[in-house]
Scaffold this motif. Structure first.
Motif, mmCIF file in Angstrom:
data_model
loop_
_atom_site.group_PDB
_atom_site.id
_atom_site.type_symbol
_atom_site.label_atom_id
_atom_site.label_comp_id
_atom_site.label_asym_id
_atom_site.label_seq_id
_atom_site.Cartn_x
_atom_site.Cartn_y
_atom_site.Cartn_z
ATOM 1 N N GLN A 167 62.762 42.998 54.521
ATOM 2 C CA GLN A 167 63.951 42.888 53.660
ATOM 3 C C GLN A 167 64.287 44.237 53.024
ATOM 4 O OE1 GLN A 167 64.220 39.349 51.003
ATOM 5 N NE2 GLN A 167 62.288 38.780 51.974
ATOM 6 N N ILE A 168 63.260 44.922 52.539
ATOM 7 C CA ILE A 168 63.490 46.216 51.882
ATOM 8 C C ILE A 168 64.176 47.175 52.853
ATOM 9 C CG2 ILE A 168 62.362 48.221 50.831
ATOM 10 C CD1 ILE A 168 60.019 46.328 50.049
ATOM 11 N N ILE A 169 63.626 47.210 54.087
ATOM 12 C CA ILE A 169 64.146 48.136 55.090
ATOM 13 C C ILE A 169 65.571 47.738 55.492
ATOM 14 C CG2 ILE A 169 63.777 48.922 57.481
ATOM 15 C CD1 ILE A 169 60.662 48.533 56.705
ATOM 16 N N PRO A 195 64.649 41.221 45.580
ATOM 17 C CA PRO A 195 64.170 40.194 46.515
ATOM 18 C C PRO A 195 62.708 39.861 46.222
ATOM 19 C CG PRO A 195 64.344 42.322 47.633
ATOM 20 C CD PRO A 195 64.641 42.567 46.187
ATOM 21 N N VAL A 196 62.410 38.612 46.017
ATOM 22 C CA VAL A 196 61.044 38.206 45.662
ATOM 23 C C VAL A 196 60.699 36.828 46.238
ATOM 24 C CG1 VAL A 196 60.693 39.485 43.491
ATOM 25 C CG2 VAL A 196 61.963 37.329 43.477
ATOM 26 N N GLY A 197 59.427 36.510 46.178
ATOM 27 C CA GLY A 197 58.972 35.142 46.428
ATOM 28 C C GLY A 197 59.399 34.313 45.231
ATOM 29 N N VAL A 198 59.570 33.032 45.457
ATOM 30 C CA VAL A 198 60.168 32.199 44.421
ATOM 31 C C VAL A 198 59.242 32.066 43.194
ATOM 32 C CG1 VAL A 198 59.408 30.031 45.450
ATOM 33 C CG2 VAL A 198 61.535 30.092 44.141
ATOM 34 N N SER A 212 69.234 38.381 42.326
ATOM 35 C CA SER A 212 67.925 38.198 42.964
ATOM 36 C C SER A 212 68.055 37.275 44.163
ATOM 37 C CB SER A 212 66.926 37.601 41.965
ATOM 38 O OG SER A 212 67.480 36.458 41.351
ATOM 39 N N THR A 213 67.120 37.412 45.101
ATOM 40 C CA THR A 213 67.030 36.449 46.216
ATOM 41 C C THR A 213 65.590 35.975 46.312
ATOM 42 O OG1 THR A 213 66.467 38.071 47.899
ATOM 43 C CG2 THR A 213 68.815 37.620 47.577
ATOM 44 N N TYR A 214 65.422 34.802 46.899
ATOM 45 C CA TYR A 214 64.104 34.170 46.970
ATOM 46 C C TYR A 214 63.789 33.774 48.396
ATOM 47 C CZ TYR A 214 65.206 34.149 42.106
ATOM 48 O OH TYR A 214 65.563 34.571 40.864
#
Ligand code: TRP
Length: 373
Positions: free
Chosen positions: A87-89, A214-217, A243-245
């Protein structure tokens, strides 16, 4: 079945629809067309968000935005970590300025007080793998919570923000957001809020701008706190965080993928023989107990870990994935055959990745000897 999710503990089988309701998240849909290029978004593995519209608009209007996330340096770099790296990339390819925090202070306060070991793990396991997967150091700030910057002006701004945020939160709020709370957790929550917000300071990007985290929920409590405080602290004009989960990638044996149990994951350092052995021996199967039954009823890809690993990225081609799914569900493909597909995909990937790691190693050695990290 009940489940529990906090930033420091995940137990039970997660019900994502229930989480969306309980946490007040939005399902992720209507994304800019570029997101079709990333299988994690296409396949709804990244499934929910807060205020993502701001990021969609920035992308569509070609306006600057940042992506910020953090990592806990513990254990080996495995496919759960790769999902975040991808996701980061991807955001970097969309033009986002990348901020990446090594949560060494949080780790110190919550699990491992050996700062030297944390540093080593962050570099040798995480940074090297990020680079090998395609992260570019240009337009990217990779930092340790314990060493924000060699530039004192920047460092002062970051640590001041982390401390000033305390004025704008109450003890009851901490209790409501985190449940059980300790001074270490409180301090980690505030520092993480500073991680998420500091890109918008004059000393960093020089202006307020949209930031997506972007993270884990399990990390949503941190976001709720940071979002609430950010709008109360009036000395700064923070644009509300987006944010996204993502869903948790299942562990090899089903259940949790855990850094402390090597039979629960494939690490990006596992060699081909180990990988094949682990998959054959441990990968949880959605197949039927007997051949006869399997041919009749077919397998269940939803719970089959080999299928899920392909879905989480090892088979990037949607058509091929769909074909595997159909054959498995119809009973034409056996569990062992599915495992062999995964083993082959996995080893192809690891072979290429190991090549990239040799290059990444050199880059990191240079960074270390020049004192940049
Ligand atoms: N708490 C995160 C974890 O446990 C790490 C982290 C630190 C982080 N700072 C962050 C995550 C900022 C997202 C944004 O993995």
């Amino acid at each position: 079945m009940t489940f529990k999710i906090t930033p420091w503990e995940v137990t039970g089988k997660v019900d994502y629809d229930k989480l969306i309701k309980e946490f007040g998240l939005q399902p992720l849909q209507n994304l800019p067309k570029q997101f079709n290029n990333c299988s994690l978004f296409r396949r709804k593995i990244v499934f929910a968000h807060r205020d993502f519209k701001r990021i969609s608009e920035a992308i569509e209007n070609k306006k600057p935005f940042a992506m910020m996330t953090g990592l806990m340096p513990s254990g080996k770099f495995h496919f759960g970590h790769k999902m975040v790296a991808d996701q980061i990339i991807f955001y970097q390819s969309l033009g986002a300025k990348i901020y990446l925090a090594v949560a060494d202070l949080e780790a110190y306060n919550s699990r491992n007080p050996d700062m030297k070991e944390l540093r080593k793990t962050a570099i040798k396991e995480y940074l090297i793998n990020y680079l090998a997967l395609g992260l570019k150091l240009k337009n990217c700030e990779f930092y340790f919570q314990s060493h924000r910057s060699k530039d004192g002006v920047k460092s002062n701004a970051y640590y001041s923000l982390a401390n000033m945020l305390a004025r704008h939160a109450t003890f009851n709020e901490f209790k409501a957001i985190y449940g059980e709370i300790t001074p270490g957790k409180m301090s980690s929550g505030l520092l993480q809020a500073a991680d998420m917000l500091h890109a918008q300071l004059p000393e960093f990007e020089g202006k307020s701008l949209p930031v997506v985290v972007p993270v884990g929920v399990d990390q949503d409590p941190h976001l709720r706190l940071a979002r609430d405080i950010s709008q109360r602290i009036k000395v700064f004009k923070f644009i509300q965080l987006s944010s996204t989960y993502h869903r948790f990638i299942p562990g090899l044996k089903s259940g949790k993928m855990s850094s402390s149990d090597p039979t629960s994951y494939i690490a990006l350092t596992d060699n081909p023989e180990e990988t094949a052995k682990k998959i054959r021996k441990y990968a949880f199967s959605g197949g039927q107990p007997t051949l006869e039954e399997h041919r009749k009823k077919g397998g269940n890809p939803e719970i089959d870990v080999s299928f899920q690993m392909l879905k989480y990225g090892l088979e990037p081609d949607d058509k091929k994935l769909e074909q595997i799914k159909e054959e498995y569900e119809s009973g034409k493909m056996l569990s062992g055959e599915l495992k062999e597909i995964l083993i082959e995909k996995m080893n192809q990937f690891l072979k290429e990745h190991n090549k990239q790691k040799i290059k990444a190693n050199k880059v990191v050695e240079k960074l270390e000897s020049s004192g940049e990290i």
